[in-house]
Structure formats: C-alpha cells, structure tokens
Design a protein around this motif. Structure first.
Motif, PDB file in Angstrom:
ATOM      1  N   VAL A  29     -27.793  49.811   7.409  1.00 47.81           N
ATOM      2  CA  VAL A  29     -26.365  50.116   7.522  1.00 47.81           C
ATOM      3  C   VAL A  29     -25.587  49.538   6.357  1.00 47.81           C
ATOM      4  O   VAL A  29     -24.886  50.241   5.642  1.00 47.81           O
ATOM      5  CB  VAL A  29     -25.798  49.579   8.859  1.00 47.81           C
ATOM      6  CG1 VAL A  29     -24.302  49.806   8.926  1.00 47.81           C
ATOM      7  CG2 VAL A  29     -26.491  50.268  10.034  1.00 47.81           C
ATOM      8  N   SER A  30     -25.703  48.240   6.137  1.00 47.24           N
ATOM      9  CA  SER A  30     -24.880  47.587   5.124  1.00 47.24           C
ATOM     10  C   SER A  30     -25.472  47.679   3.739  1.00 47.24           C
ATOM     11  O   SER A  30     -24.776  47.500   2.752  1.00 47.24           O
ATOM     12  CB  SER A  30     -24.692  46.104   5.474  1.00 47.24           C
ATOM     13  OG  SER A  30     -25.936  45.424   5.420  1.00 47.24           O
ATOM     14  N   GLY A  31     -26.772  47.925   3.643  1.00 40.00           N
ATOM     15  CA  GLY A  31     -27.391  48.015   2.333  1.00 40.00           C
ATOM     16  C   GLY A  31     -27.660  46.665   1.709  1.00 40.00           C
ATOM     17  O   GLY A  31     -27.933  46.584   0.520  1.00 40.00           O
ATOM     18  N   VAL A  32     -27.596  45.592   2.474  1.00 41.19           N
ATOM     19  CA  VAL A  32     -27.883  44.264   1.935  1.00 41.19           C
ATOM     20  C   VAL A  32     -29.070  43.688   2.687  1.00 41.19           C
ATOM     21  O   VAL A  32     -29.409  44.139   3.780  1.00 41.19           O
ATOM     22  CB  VAL A  32     -26.667  43.316   2.072  1.00 41.19           C
ATOM     23  CG1 VAL A  32     -25.513  43.829   1.254  1.00 41.19           C
ATOM     24  CG2 VAL A  32     -26.248  43.142   3.522  1.00 41.19           C
TER      25      VAL A  32
ATOM     26  N   GLY B   5     -19.445  42.322   4.469  1.00 43.48           N
ATOM     27  CA  GLY B   5     -19.882  41.709   5.710  1.00 43.48           C
ATOM     28  C   GLY B   5     -20.052  40.200   5.593  1.00 43.48           C
ATOM     29  O   GLY B   5     -19.155  39.491   5.139  1.00 43.48           O
ATOM     30  N   PRO B   6     -21.239  39.667   5.977  1.00 43.11           N
ATOM     31  CA  PRO B   6     -21.466  38.221   5.948  1.00 43.11           C
ATOM     32  C   PRO B   6     -21.596  37.650   4.537  1.00 43.11           C
ATOM     33  O   PRO B   6     -21.683  36.432   4.376  1.00 43.11           O
ATOM     34  CB  PRO B   6     -22.781  38.061   6.722  1.00 43.11           C
ATOM     35  CG  PRO B   6     -23.490  39.359   6.510  1.00 43.11           C
ATOM     36  CD  PRO B   6     -22.402  40.397   6.527  1.00 43.11           C
ATOM     37  N   TYR B   7     -21.595  38.518   3.521  1.00 44.81           N
ATOM     38  CA  TYR B   7     -21.779  38.061   2.148  1.00 44.81           C
ATOM     39  C   TYR B   7     -20.464  37.940   1.382  1.00 44.81           C
ATOM     40  O   TYR B   7     -20.449  37.824   0.163  1.00 44.81           O
ATOM     41  CB  TYR B   7     -22.742  38.998   1.417  1.00 44.81           C
ATOM     42  CG  TYR B   7     -24.074  39.077   2.124  1.00 44.81           C
ATOM     43  CD1 TYR B   7     -25.008  38.059   2.000  1.00 44.81           C
ATOM     44  CD2 TYR B   7     -24.370  40.151   2.966  1.00 44.81           C
ATOM     45  CE1 TYR B   7     -26.218  38.110   2.680  1.00 44.81           C
ATOM     46  CE2 TYR B   7     -25.564  40.207   3.654  1.00 44.81           C
ATOM     47  CZ  TYR B   7     -26.486  39.181   3.503  1.00 44.81           C
ATOM     48  OH  TYR B   7     -27.677  39.226   4.190  1.00 44.81           O
ATOM     49  N   GLN B   8     -19.356  37.950   2.107  1.00 48.04           N
ATOM     50  CA  GLN B   8     -18.056  37.826   1.450  1.00 48.04           C
ATOM     51  C   GLN B   8     -17.937  36.491   0.717  1.00 48.04           C
ATOM     52  O   GLN B   8     -17.478  36.434  -0.425  1.00 48.04           O
ATOM     53  CB  GLN B   8     -16.942  37.966   2.489  1.00 48.04           C
ATOM     54  CG  GLN B   8     -16.871  39.342   3.136  1.00 48.04           C
ATOM     55  CD  GLN B   8     -15.760  39.457   4.172  1.00 48.04           C
ATOM     56  OE1 GLN B   8     -14.768  38.748   4.112  1.00 48.04           O
ATOM     57  NE2 GLN B   8     -15.917  40.357   5.130  1.00 48.04           N
ATOM     58  N   GLU B   9     -18.324  35.421   1.379  1.00 48.45           N
ATOM     59  CA  GLU B   9     -18.223  34.101   0.760  1.00 48.45           C
ATOM     60  C   GLU B   9     -19.116  34.002  -0.471  1.00 48.45           C
ATOM     61  O   GLU B   9     -18.733  33.427  -1.495  1.00 48.45           O
ATOM     62  CB  GLU B   9     -18.597  33.008   1.761  1.00 48.45           C
ATOM     63  CG  GLU B   9     -18.449  31.590   1.203  1.00 48.45           C
ATOM     64  CD  GLU B   9     -18.841  30.525   2.197  1.00 48.45           C
ATOM     65  OE1 GLU B   9     -18.897  29.342   1.788  1.00 48.45           O
ATOM     66  OE2 GLU B   9     -19.100  30.857   3.378  1.00 48.45           O
ATOM     67  N   LEU B  10     -20.294  34.600  -0.386  1.00 48.08           N
ATOM     68  CA  LEU B  10     -21.221  34.615  -1.520  1.00 48.08           C
ATOM     69  C   LEU B  10     -20.591  35.322  -2.715  1.00 48.08           C
ATOM     70  O   LEU B  10     -20.657  34.831  -3.848  1.00 48.08           O
ATOM     71  CB  LEU B  10     -22.518  35.310  -1.117  1.00 48.08           C
ATOM     72  CG  LEU B  10     -23.583  35.462  -2.207  1.00 48.08           C
ATOM     73  CD1 LEU B  10     -24.128  34.102  -2.616  1.00 48.08           C
ATOM     74  CD2 LEU B  10     -24.714  36.370  -1.731  1.00 48.08           C
TER      75      LEU B  10
END
Length: 242
Positions: free
Chosen positions: A22-25, A178-183
């Motif tokens: 879905v997210s491609g990550v 998604g969860p990689y915004q901070e990264l």
C-alpha cells in the motif's frame, strides 16, 4: 546495500527487504530504528562535509550560471510578467520555508485548480499533473530542463536544502510518508536526488516514498556523488520531466 548494474545506484529496498503493497515503503523497517541510524550516520560519516560541499557547490554553480539565471529572469518577466519568482511553501528539517522557483504557471493557477474539481482530484492523488493547463508555454520549457529550479541554489546556501537529498514536499504531502515522516525530516530536501535520477515523474508516489526512505537509510557521500554525476545527463535529456 545492492547496486543496479545499469545505473550504479543502490536499489531501493534491496537492503531493507520487501515493500509494503500500500505505502510502497519497507514493511520491516522500524521508523525509530531508522531515525537513530541516520542520526548516528550523520555524526560518523561526514554530514558536516556534506554541508561544506553544499555551500561550495551551490556558490560555484550560481557563479557559473549567473548569465543564464539573469537571462531567464528577464525572459519570465518579459513574457509572463511579475512575479518572476514563485515561493513554494515546503517543509524541511527546521520546519516550513519558501523554496524559490522561476514562476512557470499562470498567476491565477491556484484559483484555476480550485475551480476544477476533476483537476483538483487528480492533483491530490499525485501532487503532479502531467498535462497541467496552468503551466505557461515558457514555463513548460523551463520545467522540461529543470531551469525553473535554479533559484533553489539560494535555498541550499541558506541551509534549507541540500544539493542532494530526498524530494522537496509540502506539509500536505507529509502524510503520504506514514510512519516515516520523522525520518524524512531528519534530512534536508535536495535540489536533485535519488528520485530525480531514477524516473522522476514516471514513477508512482508510493515509489517516490520508497526511494526517499532508501536514500536516507543508505546515505553516504559516495551515493551523493553518484547522484550528482548522473543528474546533468538526466536534465539534458529531460527524462521523466513535465
């Protein structure tokens, strides 16, 4: 880290396992672990040197292309009028800032987009329009050869951007990470980057996200150098540009 035989660049996901459909990550990359890893790499592997290269490199390119920058400034002003510079509000490691570009759209571009629901829906899906009616004829040429981005060298000098980095995005696009915004916000967005030399507009947004995550987690000065060396040919051939 794996390398493609044809491009000499690390393959996104090759060092990180399979990708989420879905997210491609990567679905096996913990965001907190990734953030700690990139922070450690910044300390140990020349992040200060990267900044020095940014300052020296952008200064050199500005001096080298100053006649072209001045010519483009005059052309945009003469053909399309003012304002010559468009300030795109984006987000980086220190929060939001204005990224400078030569204006490539009509002055009423925002109103035109808002008034066309179908166009707006397409734009929100990918934050790009392949056949964008808002782009002027001169703007189309500037975009094709990435000349509209030359003013962003000033953003590099100011420390808001880097010569090489992940894609420059708006706050509205951040949720797609998604969860990689901070990264993503650990690294300055780049004037060029992994995405620019591996397809640009010809890849999906999910693929762009995956490439950005791969670049950040595999970052090194040698990777930056490879991307910088490949960028001129991509720009000259206008690969994936519109």
């Amino acid at each position: 880290m794996g390398y493609s035989q044809d491009k000499g660049l690390p393959v996104p996901g090759s060092a990180m396992g399979q990708c989420h459909t879905v997210s491609g990550v990567p679905n096996d990359l913990d965001p907190q672990t990734a953030c700690a890893a990139i922070a450690s790499r910044q300390r140990r592997h020349g992040w200060a040197l990267k900044r020095i290269i940014d300052v020296l490199g952008s200064s050199f390119v500005i001096l080298l292309f100053s006649p072209l920058i001045l010519l483009l400034w005059v052309l945009v002003w003469f053909i399309d009028g003012s304002p010559v510079i468009y300030r795109r509000r984006v987000i980086g490691v220190h929060g939001e800032f204005d990224a400078y570009k030569f204006r490539t759209m009509r002055r009423d571009a925002d109103a035109l987009l808002a008034a066309d629901t179908a166009l707006l829906s397409t734009f929100r899906g990918n934050f790009k329009l392949k056949s964008d009616p808002r782009v002027t004829p001169l703007g189309s040429w500037l975009r094709r050869y990435s000349c509209d981005e030359l003013p962003q060298l000033l953003n590099v000098l100011k420390g808001q951007m880097s010569l090489v980095g992940p894609r420059m995005i708006t706050v509205a696009e951040l949720e797609k990470y998604g969860p990689y915004q901070e990264l993503l916000l650990k690294v300055r967005p780049g004037l060029t980057g992994y995405w620019q030399v591996r397809g640009r507009q010809n890849v999906s947004y999910d693929e762009r996200v995956r490439m950005d995550v791969a670049y950040i987690t595999n970052w090194s000065l040698s990777l930056d150098l490879l991307i910088l060396l490949q960028t001129p040919a991509k720009v000259i051939h206008a690969e994936g540009a519109y």
